[in-house]
Design a protein around this motif. Structure first.
Motif, PDB file in Angstrom:
ATOM      1  N   VAL A 136       4.398  13.784   1.766  1.00  0.00           N
ATOM      2  CA  VAL A 136       3.308  14.761   1.732  1.00  0.00           C
ATOM      3  C   VAL A 136       2.412  14.410   0.555  1.00  0.00           C
ATOM      4  O   VAL A 136       2.865  14.356  -0.583  1.00  0.00           O
ATOM      5  CB  VAL A 136       3.852  16.201   1.577  1.00  0.00           C
ATOM      6  CG1 VAL A 136       2.710  17.190   1.478  1.00  0.00           C
ATOM      7  CG2 VAL A 136       4.791  16.535   2.704  1.00  0.00           C
ATOM      8  N   ASN A 137       1.178  14.112   0.851  1.00  0.00           N
ATOM      9  CA  ASN A 137       0.210  13.899  -0.211  1.00  0.00           C
ATOM     10  C   ASN A 137      -1.135  14.429   0.262  1.00  0.00           C
ATOM     11  O   ASN A 137      -1.304  14.757   1.428  1.00  0.00           O
ATOM     12  CB  ASN A 137       0.124  12.421  -0.644  1.00  0.00           C
ATOM     13  CG  ASN A 137       0.078  11.472   0.521  1.00  0.00           C
ATOM     14  OD1 ASN A 137      -0.232  11.878   1.632  1.00  0.00           O
ATOM     15  ND2 ASN A 137       0.380  10.224   0.271  1.00  0.00           N
ATOM     16  N   GLY A 138      -2.084  14.529  -0.642  1.00  0.00           N
ATOM     17  CA  GLY A 138      -3.340  15.209  -0.371  1.00  0.00           C
ATOM     18  C   GLY A 138      -4.209  14.590   0.700  1.00  0.00           C
ATOM     19  O   GLY A 138      -4.922  15.298   1.383  1.00  0.00           O
ATOM     20  N   THR A 139      -4.147  13.288   0.919  1.00  0.00           N
ATOM     21  CA  THR A 139      -5.086  12.676   1.851  1.00  0.00           C
ATOM     22  C   THR A 139      -4.441  12.308   3.182  1.00  0.00           C
ATOM     23  O   THR A 139      -4.706  12.921   4.188  1.00  0.00           O
ATOM     24  CB  THR A 139      -5.727  11.426   1.222  1.00  0.00           C
ATOM     25  OG1 THR A 139      -4.685  10.536   0.834  1.00  0.00           O
ATOM     26  CG2 THR A 139      -6.559  11.804   0.012  1.00  0.00           C
ATOM     27  N   ALA A 140      -3.602  11.324   3.206  1.00  0.00           N
ATOM     28  CA  ALA A 140      -3.006  10.873   4.465  1.00  0.00           C
ATOM     29  C   ALA A 140      -1.484  10.832   4.321  1.00  0.00           C
ATOM     30  O   ALA A 140      -0.966  10.510   3.261  1.00  0.00           O
ATOM     31  CB  ALA A 140      -3.530   9.495   4.839  1.00  0.00           C
ATOM     32  N   SER A 141      -0.799  11.167   5.387  1.00  0.00           N
ATOM     33  CA  SER A 141       0.662  11.113   5.367  1.00  0.00           C
ATOM     34  C   SER A 141       1.117   9.697   5.655  1.00  0.00           C
ATOM     35  O   SER A 141       0.521   8.982   6.439  1.00  0.00           O
ATOM     36  CB  SER A 141       1.243  12.054   6.425  1.00  0.00           C
ATOM     37  OG  SER A 141       0.940  13.376   6.080  1.00  0.00           O
ATOM     38  N   LYS A 142       2.204   9.309   5.016  1.00  0.00           N
ATOM     39  CA  LYS A 142       2.769   7.985   5.204  1.00  0.00           C
ATOM     40  C   LYS A 142       4.208   8.162   5.662  1.00  0.00           C
ATOM     41  O   LYS A 142       4.957   8.956   5.107  1.00  0.00           O
ATOM     42  CB  LYS A 142       2.712   7.228   3.878  1.00  0.00           C
ATOM     43  CG  LYS A 142       3.240   5.822   3.928  1.00  0.00           C
ATOM     44  CD  LYS A 142       2.951   5.155   2.602  1.00  0.00           C
ATOM     45  CE  LYS A 142       4.176   4.428   2.122  1.00  0.00           C
ATOM     46  NZ  LYS A 142       4.019   3.844   0.826  1.00  0.00           N
ATOM     47  N   LEU A 143       4.638   7.438   6.729  1.00  0.00           N
ATOM     48  CA  LEU A 143       5.994   7.548   7.261  1.00  0.00           C
ATOM     49  C   LEU A 143       6.907   6.565   6.556  1.00  0.00           C
ATOM     50  O   LEU A 143       6.588   5.393   6.429  1.00  0.00           O
ATOM     51  CB  LEU A 143       6.005   7.291   8.767  1.00  0.00           C
ATOM     52  CG  LEU A 143       5.144   8.229   9.606  1.00  0.00           C
ATOM     53  CD1 LEU A 143       5.217   7.810  11.060  1.00  0.00           C
ATOM     54  CD2 LEU A 143       5.600   9.645   9.437  1.00  0.00           C
ATOM     55  N   VAL A 144       8.043   7.052   6.108  1.00  0.00           N
ATOM     56  CA  VAL A 144       9.043   6.220   5.441  1.00  0.00           C
ATOM     57  C   VAL A 144      10.354   6.422   6.180  1.00  0.00           C
ATOM     58  O   VAL A 144      10.775   7.554   6.406  1.00  0.00           O
ATOM     59  CB  VAL A 144       9.200   6.654   3.962  1.00  0.00           C
ATOM     60  CG1 VAL A 144      10.243   5.804   3.264  1.00  0.00           C
ATOM     61  CG2 VAL A 144       7.863   6.592   3.238  1.00  0.00           C
ATOM     62  N   SER A 145      11.041   5.321   6.569  1.00  0.00           N
ATOM     63  CA  SER A 145      12.305   5.484   7.299  1.00  0.00           C
ATOM     64  C   SER A 145      13.391   5.942   6.351  1.00  0.00           C
ATOM     65  O   SER A 145      13.381   5.650   5.175  1.00  0.00           O
ATOM     66  CB  SER A 145      12.702   4.180   7.997  1.00  0.00           C
ATOM     67  OG  SER A 145      13.170   3.257   7.069  1.00  0.00           O
ATOM     68  N   VAL A 146      14.344   6.684   6.894  1.00  0.00           N
ATOM     69  CA  VAL A 146      15.434   7.259   6.123  1.00  0.00           C
ATOM     70  C   VAL A 146      16.707   6.525   6.484  1.00  0.00           C
ATOM     71  O   VAL A 146      17.028   6.376   7.662  1.00  0.00           O
ATOM     72  CB  VAL A 146      15.585   8.765   6.447  1.00  0.00           C
ATOM     73  CG1 VAL A 146      16.776   9.348   5.713  1.00  0.00           C
ATOM     74  CG2 VAL A 146      14.325   9.507   6.079  1.00  0.00           C
TER      75      VAL A 146
END
Length: 150
Positions: A136-146
């Motif tokens: 979660v950030n102010g501009t764009a979401s980035k997907l990170v694998s878990v």
């Protein structure tokens, strides 16, 4: 037979409609009594179904998967000999067992040894279906694998 409603669970689940239907259907269906079988969990992603197939040969058994349903069956073989039985305790009648497979479950191997048919199953989850963390950030979401260990 006692029945109970799973309706309260529906309020806290999203997208599990098919799972709820399967649970309710399994409570209504009587378990098959012939032939006896075991369902084993070998590890987190490996399972085995063991069916008592006494007196049956490889060609007597049929295993198929269609639309996430594993079907194990046999045909009754006609014997040419005219044996007179005083007691016939080993049943060699035709049967059909069906197992609904969960998502991503695949049949790996099937072996017949010492009168036991073993069907090995494995769960192979594709990368696209594995859990992922969404930053979660102010501009764009980035997907990170878990990872599983995390």
């Amino acid at each position: 037979m006692n029945s109970f409603s799973l309706a309260p669970l529906y309020r806290s689940t999203i997208g599990f409609d098919r799972f709820n239907d399967l649970v309710e259907a399994s409570m209504r269906v009587e378990a098959a009594s012939y032939p006896p079988y075991n369902v084993e969990k070998k590890s987190e992603d490996e399972y085995r179904i063991v069916v008592a197939a006494a007196g049956m040969a490889d060609e007597d058994l049929e295993i198929q998967v269609e639309k996430d349903v594993l079907t194990i069956g046999s045909t009754r073989r006609e014997t040419a000999d005219e044996t007179q039985y005083l007691h016939r305790g080993i049943a060699q009648r035709a049967f059909k067992l069906s197992f609904r497979l969960a998502d991503y479950i695949e049949v790996q191997t099937a072996t017949l040894k010492n009168g036991l048919l073993s069907v090995d199953l494995v769960r192979r989850i594709p990368e696209s279906a594995k859990p992922r963390r969404i930053a979660v950030n102010g501009t764009a979401s980035k997907l990170v694998s878990v990872d599983k260990a995390a």
